[in-house]
Design an enzyme around this catalytic site. Structure first.
Site, mmCIF file in Angstrom:
data_model
loop_
_atom_site.group_PDB
_atom_site.id
_atom_site.type_symbol
_atom_site.label_atom_id
_atom_site.label_comp_id
_atom_site.label_asym_id
_atom_site.label_seq_id
_atom_site.Cartn_x
_atom_site.Cartn_y
_atom_site.Cartn_z
ATOM 1 C CG ASP A 231 123.642 71.561 44.677
ATOM 2 O OD1 ASP A 231 124.818 71.787 44.349
ATOM 3 O OD2 ASP A 231 123.201 70.417 44.899
ATOM 4 C CD GLU B 220 126.251 72.636 40.561
ATOM 5 O OE1 GLU B 220 127.406 72.162 40.635
ATOM 6 O OE2 GLU B 220 125.328 72.263 41.302
#
Length: 547
Positions: free
Chosen positions: A203, A272
């Site tokens: 993330d 990401e």
């Protein structure tokens, strides 16, 4: 010494599962690990190479698991560590790799590390988070903004200092400039590797480090709304994020992370990337074979999708990619579903087949979000039913992310569309979408012409196409309606062409190209070839072998 790696991920297809909404095994209205385990056959039959599980760690759930309070345990709402071990074992039996979502940039404010850090200015973890004094007038130390709205700095009365939070105020950012923080986080990564996970989705992988000098970000002016990476109603997009993320030190930490994964066979990472120049950052973070294996940004996750736009994205990527490796996605848990973004309220079936064929023929790996194989549209969630704090804050111009997170439709006639396997349980945490009833798995399995069966056939066909999994990619010239490229592996060259318009289209191939055979076994349709001219139906697709 590096462990062997089969590179299964290179050109592979990873199916993203949002655990809260996939399958509820105990009737409490929230999906869980046993529910996922019971439904893994669906993903294996689809033809994916692996799964990515969004967070299931212990958490106060202010951001639904992206606020971790214990990196090394399962939140009871999802099950237990033993449930996770059973899931991994079953996935491996089905030939599926297991990747988990690791949220390293920040924790929950209930994490013991932050509880200790905020207690005083001189405790052992005092510098584990990003703390700063106020300016002389009491304002925050700089102009950095939170993605979820407002300042990225929150005043804390215990230390009489501000702490940094790029997201919710309850998600304080860790201080990666502190070596002990890096070591502690690498220890949590190792914990799950030792339990048998095959990799990680990272993330906010470019948010780990901040500028030590806490310099202001320069302004960029009010966005026009045309940039797919910018939410036009969120002031976060009014800055150029030069100092609050994507710092040079990030690369060094990613090398440490890669060195750890390289000790485990056949593992991988996908990061990401949310950046002002996402494609360049993807290339940088995946180059050289010593950082991320692959990464994705948001260029194909916005509203824009016409042939000229995507041609521009691919042109830019070709300019910067070097030795990097992308992971493409058209939907995920953070954006409006592609069926609605590209197709509106009534997306044509041909457009949905085109979108699936397009993403599966790009150079790179692919992430498919749960329900994408069914063509699920964005659910319309009423304000009073919203759960997402981002949407509640930005309502009504931005409704948040709940519309792509509603429960998965397994059975058209079952209560809550089969999301729960227990009769008479609690209502799902988000309402089931009425628009999903006719698209449930059982309905589409019985329809030979459904998107589900089309996707299964397409993935099975793609496995036998080395050019599509790992070949080079050459764009054909810009066309107003048709997006086309050639994938090549050895002597095999495959033309991939897509009419992204609602009307018929004609593509004239370059004079040096000749179609040897239309690959009709791919299951795509809507195009015919006459000499060097391709005629497309609306949203028609062509895969063809070139001479």
């Amino acid at each position: 010494m590096k462990a062997p790696n089969s590179n299964w991920w290179r050109g592979g297809v990873i199916y993203q599962i949002y655990p809260r909404s996939f399958a509820d095994s105990n009737g409490d209205g929230i999906g869980d690990l046993p529910g996922i385990t019971a439904r893994l056959d669906h993903i294996a039959r689809l033809g994916a190479d692996g799964i990515w599980l969004s967070p299931f760690f212990r958490s106060p759930m202010k951001d639904f698991g992206y606020d971790v309070s214990d990196y090394c345990d399962v939140d009871p709402m999802f099950g237990t560590l033993d449930d996770f071990k059973v899931l991994v074992r079953r996935a491996h039996e089905l030939g599926l790799k297991v990747m988990i979502d690791q949220v390293l940039s920040h924790t929950a404010d209930q994490h013991p590390w932050f509880v200790e850090s905020r207690a005083s200015l001189d405790n052992p973890k005092a510098d584990w988070y990003v703390w700063a004094d106020a300016k002389d007038d009491g304002n925050p130390p700089n102009n950095w903004l939170s993605i979820f709205g407002g300042s990225a700095w929150q005043w804390d009365t215990r230390r009489c200092q501000y702490y940094l939070h790029n997201f919710l105020t309850s998600q304080p950012d860790l201080n990666f400039h502190h070596p002990e923080v890096q070591d502690a986080l690498l220890g949590t990564v190792k914990f799950w590797l030792d339990l048998g996970v095959d990799g990680y989705r990272l993330d906010t992988a470019n948010f780990y480090f901040h500028d030590r000098q806490l310099r202001d970000n320069p302004g960029r002016g009010r966005p026009t709304g045309e940039d797919p990476a910018v939410n036009a109603v969120n002031p976060y997009g009014w800055q150029r994020h030069m100092h609050d993320k994507s710092q040079p030190e990030n690369l060094v930490f990613l090398q440490r992370l890669r060195a750890l994964l390289d000790q485990y066979p056949d593992t991988t990472m996908v990061g990401e990337i949310g950046d002002d120049d996402g494609l360049a950052r993807v290339a940088e973070y995946t180059s050289g074979g010593d950082k991320l294996h692959m990464a994705y940004c948001f260029d194909l996750l916005g509203v824009a999708h016409g042939a000229p736009f995507i041609h521009g994205v691919m042109t830019r990527f070709g300019e910067v990619v070097g030795s990097g490796w992308p992971c493409w996605a058209l939907s995920n848990h953070d954006v409006v579903r592609v069926a609605t973004r590209w197709g509106g309220d009534r997306p044509p079936a041909a457009l949905l087949r085109l979108a699936m064929a397009l993403v599966l023929s790009l150079r790179g790996s692919v992430c498919l979000y749960q329900g994408e194989e069914l063509g699920l549209p964005e659910a319309d969630v009423a304000f009073e039913d919203l759960q997402d704090p981002y949407g509640i804050t930005m309502w009504p111009e931005f409704k948040g992310r709940d519309g792509c997170r509603t429960p998965f439709p397994w059975s058209t006639t079952a209560p809550d569309l089969g999301f729960s396997s227990v009769a008479g349980g609690r209502a799902p945490w988000l309402p089931v979408a009425a628009s999903h009833r006719a698209l449930a798995v059982d309905v589409q399995q019985a329809d030979a012409d459904s998107l589900l069966n089309h996707t299964r056939a397409l993935l099975a066909w793609r496995r036998g196409q080395p050019a599509l999994r790992d070949g080079e990619m050459t764009l054909l010239p810009l066309h107003d309606q048709v997006l086309a490229w050639v994938r090549r592996s050895g002597h095999e060259r495959v033309l991939c062409a897509f009419n992204l318009s609602e009307g018929e289209a004609v593509l004239n191939l370059p004079a040096h190209e000749q179609v040897a055979a239309v690959l009709s076994d791919s299951g795509v349709r809507g195009a015919t070839v006459h000499d060097r001219t391709v005629h497309f139906d609306p949203h028609g697709v062509l895969f063809a072998r070139l001479a």
